[in-house]
Design an enzyme around this catalytic site. Structure first.
Site, PDB file in Angstrom:
ATOM      1  N   ARG A 220      11.667 -14.047  -6.299  1.00 46.42           N
ATOM      2  CA  ARG A 220      11.854 -13.200  -7.485  1.00 46.42           C
ATOM      3  C   ARG A 220      13.136 -13.601  -8.210  1.00 46.42           C
ATOM      4  O   ARG A 220      13.217 -13.511  -9.431  1.00 46.42           O
ATOM      5  CB  ARG A 220      11.921 -11.714  -7.081  1.00 46.42           C
ATOM      6  CG  ARG A 220      10.614 -11.220  -6.474  1.00 46.42           C
ATOM      7  CD  ARG A 220      10.648  -9.706  -6.274  1.00 46.42           C
ATOM      8  NE  ARG A 220       9.458  -9.284  -5.549  1.00 46.42           N
ATOM      9  CZ  ARG A 220       9.439  -8.919  -4.264  1.00 46.42           C
ATOM     10  NH1 ARG A 220      10.577  -8.884  -3.564  1.00 46.42           N
ATOM     11  NH2 ARG A 220       8.315  -8.579  -3.682  1.00 46.42           N
ATOM     12  N   ASP A 307       0.353 -13.103  -7.532  1.00 50.12           N
ATOM     13  CA  ASP A 307       0.733 -12.803  -6.138  1.00 50.12           C
ATOM     14  C   ASP A 307      -0.335 -11.911  -5.501  1.00 50.12           C
ATOM     15  O   ASP A 307      -0.095 -10.741  -5.195  1.00 50.12           O
ATOM     16  CB  ASP A 307       2.115 -12.120  -6.127  1.00 50.12           C
ATOM     17  CG  ASP A 307       2.636 -11.882  -4.719  1.00 50.12           C
ATOM     18  OD1 ASP A 307       2.118 -12.499  -3.774  1.00 50.12           O
ATOM     19  OD2 ASP A 307       3.570 -11.064  -4.566  1.00 50.12           O
ATOM     20  N   CYS A 347      -0.262 -15.465   0.422  1.00 50.95           N
ATOM     21  CA  CYS A 347       0.333 -14.970   1.667  1.00 50.95           C
ATOM     22  C   CYS A 347      -0.678 -15.045   2.809  1.00 50.95           C
ATOM     23  O   CYS A 347      -0.491 -14.431   3.848  1.00 50.95           O
ATOM     24  CB  CYS A 347       0.833 -13.538   1.486  1.00 50.95           C
ATOM     25  SG  CYS A 347      -0.459 -12.393   0.995  1.00 50.95           S
TER      26      CYS A 347
HETATM   27  N1  SAH Z   1       3.782  -9.103  -6.438  1.00 53.46           N
HETATM   28  C1  SAH Z   1       4.033  -7.941  -5.608  1.00 53.46           C
HETATM   29  C2  SAH Z   1       3.193  -7.896  -4.340  1.00 53.46           C
HETATM   30  C3  SAH Z   1       1.709  -7.961  -4.563  1.00 53.46           C
HETATM   31  S1  SAH Z   1       0.763  -7.387  -3.217  1.00 53.46           S
HETATM   32  C4  SAH Z   1       5.512  -7.880  -5.271  1.00 53.46           C
HETATM   33  O1  SAH Z   1       6.280  -8.738  -5.703  1.00 53.46           O
HETATM   34  O2  SAH Z   1       5.898  -6.958  -4.565  1.00 53.46           O
HETATM   35  C5  SAH Z   1      -0.827  -7.491  -3.883  1.00 53.46           C
HETATM   36  C6  SAH Z   1      -1.161  -6.407  -4.901  1.00 53.46           C
HETATM   37  O3  SAH Z   1      -2.419  -6.749  -5.484  1.00 53.46           O
HETATM   38  C7  SAH Z   1      -1.310  -4.999  -4.384  1.00 53.46           C
HETATM   39  O4  SAH Z   1      -0.436  -4.159  -5.068  1.00 53.46           O
HETATM   40  C8  SAH Z   1      -2.766  -4.609  -4.673  1.00 53.46           C
HETATM   41  O5  SAH Z   1      -2.881  -3.264  -5.113  1.00 53.46           O
HETATM   42  C9  SAH Z   1      -3.104  -5.540  -5.786  1.00 53.46           C
HETATM   43  N2  SAH Z   1      -4.508  -5.941  -5.951  1.00 53.46           N
HETATM   44  C10 SAH Z   1      -5.401  -6.311  -5.009  1.00 53.46           C
HETATM   45  N3  SAH Z   1      -6.553  -6.749  -5.582  1.00 53.46           N
HETATM   46  C11 SAH Z   1      -6.381  -6.647  -6.923  1.00 53.46           C
HETATM   47  C12 SAH Z   1      -7.182  -6.960  -8.060  1.00 53.46           C
HETATM   48  N4  SAH Z   1      -8.402  -7.486  -7.915  1.00 53.46           N
HETATM   49  N5  SAH Z   1      -6.664  -6.732  -9.283  1.00 53.46           N
HETATM   50  C13 SAH Z   1      -5.436  -6.214  -9.440  1.00 53.46           C
HETATM   51  N6  SAH Z   1      -4.627  -5.920  -8.400  1.00 53.46           N
HETATM   52  C14 SAH Z   1      -5.087  -6.137  -7.165  1.00 53.46           C
END
Ligand code: SAH
Length: 406
Positions: A220, A307, A347
């Site tokens: 980040r 992510d 991940c």
């Molecule tokens: N980028 C974030 C972590 C992401 S974790 C950080 O820096 O903290 C993955 C996220 O993707 C979760 O919040 C989950 O709710 C979301 N997610 C999962 N499938 C999704 C989809 N199809 N569309 C949008 N969000 C999604």
């Protein structure tokens, strides 16, 4: 207290020799030739090779496919003091890495204090967010030591509060119940933490996993230089980690997209806390749909972050997972402006670094873009990688520059 002779003995089959004898801590059920002595699930056992040579000591759960997880290669006694010392060492490692001189429970920052196999405490995850500790004991063998773990965390980190997040479905594979709650004094479960100068809001009770993804903290920070004065899409934003960093770095506009409204509530609260409301926008939606919509509407961004959650939860799911990663990365490349950046993560522990790069190459070829790798990064050092234990290395992060010519 069991002396060495009364310890149950697990003998390995010849096929287990290679990996376990080379340092990997897991013994699978089909690698066990025999068990001598009575074992209650979670008990400490002695592992020997097929020639009866001592290999190490670990805890055993006959219910689990990973039947034994080794704790040491030395013939010592595994007791509360042993576990407490491992926890102390894990905390000391973070303190020295990050130059923290006081107790980590007094630090406004966030750290992973214990990273399971990466800290030689398989099954144990401990995060500390602005002084509040959240832990998970995900295996029966480590769950048994919960009291010693909590007392060690209290003594060596001096946290403001402790929360147990054992509402993880993997516990059921170990025959454990899902449970969660305060350990000791309750506190407001929505806590604040400083991440590289950004105030992040973490819900330790209802947030995903332990509440916040500390493995991306350095990444980040790494994207900041790209974001000043730029338009940024933070796809799969969760509580806004990347988006907040981008906005603090002076991005003109940041759009956070996540399917979870609860996650975006945390991001909205953090935007307010940081005085970044003017630059940040939020949308509850499926990223797959949003990417398609932006492509169709010719809406482009200077920087796109991807992510997603782990698409591959097992090696068998790999093909489908790679197809999913390729789809979002290809669509993201299409909506990056010429010369702009795609910051993309996986991940999934089952997707190797090489497979991730190949997937990106395929995606670039299919959308006829030229993509330059600016940086290859991974998880922060408080999620240490142990050589010979590939499961400890799971996060791939690539900064890519995307060009229209081909
Ligand atoms: N980028 C974030 C972590 C992401 S974790 C950080 O820096 O903290 C993955 C996220 O993707 C979760 O919040 C989950 O709710 C979301 N997610 C999962 N499938 C999704 C989809 N199809 N569309 C949008 N969000 C999604």
């Amino acid at each position: 207290m069991a002396d060495a002779r009364s310890r149950p003995v697990v003998r390995l089959t010849p096929n287990a020799r290679h990996r376990v004898l080379q340092g990997h801590p897991w013994v699978f059920s089909n690698e066990i030739a025999s068990v001598d002595g009575h074992v209650e699930p979670g008990d400490i056992v002695e592992v020997r090779d097929r020639r009866d040579k001592f290999v190490g000591l670990g805890y055993m759960n006959p219910l689990s496919a990973i039947t034994v997880r080794l704790l040491t290669r030395h013939d010592v006694e595994i007791n509360g003091a042993f576990i407490r010392e491992r926890v102390r060492q894990a905390i000391l490692y973070r303190k020295s890495l990050y130059g923290e001189t006081g107790p980590l429970g007094q630090s406004p920052k966030g750290y992973r204090l214990v990273f399971s196999e990466g800290d030689f405490l398989p099954g144990l995850i401990v995060d500390c967010f602005g002084g509040y500790i959240v832990f998970q004991t995900l295996t029966l063998g480590i769950d048994r030591w919960k009291e010693d773990i909590v007392s060690a965390l209290s003594e060596f980190a001096e946290p403001k509060g402790i929360y147990e997040r054992n509402d993880a479905p993997v516990r059921e594979l170990e025959g454990l119940k899902q449970t969660s709650g305060f350990v000791g004094q309750p506190f407001d479960p929505v806590v604040e933490m400083d991440e590289n100068g950004v105030t992040v809001v973490v819900d330790v009770q209802k947030g995903q996993k332990t509440g916040y993804f500390l493995d991306q903290t350095d990444n980040r920070f790494a994207i900041r230089a790209l974001c000043e004065g730029k338009t940024v899409l933070d796809a799969f934003s969760y509580s806004g980690g990347f988006g907040l960093s981008a906005a603090l770095a002076g991005a003109e506009q940041v759009l956070c997209v996540d399917v979870s409204d609860a996650a975006l509530d945390l991001a909205r609260a953090a935007a307010t806390r940081n005085g970044l409301n003017g630059a940040m926008f939020f949308r509850v939606a499926n990223v797959f749909d949003v990417l398609r919509e932006f492509e169709a509407g010719n809406q482009q961004f200077d920087v796109v972050m991807l992510d997603p959650p782990a698409f591959a939860r097992s090696r068998r799911m790999l093909e489908r997972a790679l197809a999913g990663y390729k789809e979002i990365n290809l669509r993201a490349m299409k909506i990056v402006k010429d010369g702009g950046f795609l910051c993309t993560s996986s991940c999934s522990q089952h997707v190797t670094k090489e497979e991730f790069d190949e997937m990106l190459e395929d995606a670039a070829r299919d959308c006829r873009k030229t993509v330059r790798i600016v940086e290859r990064r991974g998880q922060r050092a408080d999620h240490p990688v142990v050589l010979g234990v590939p499961e400890t290395e799971y996060l791939k992060f690539r900064v890519c520059q995307v060009f229209d010519f081909r």
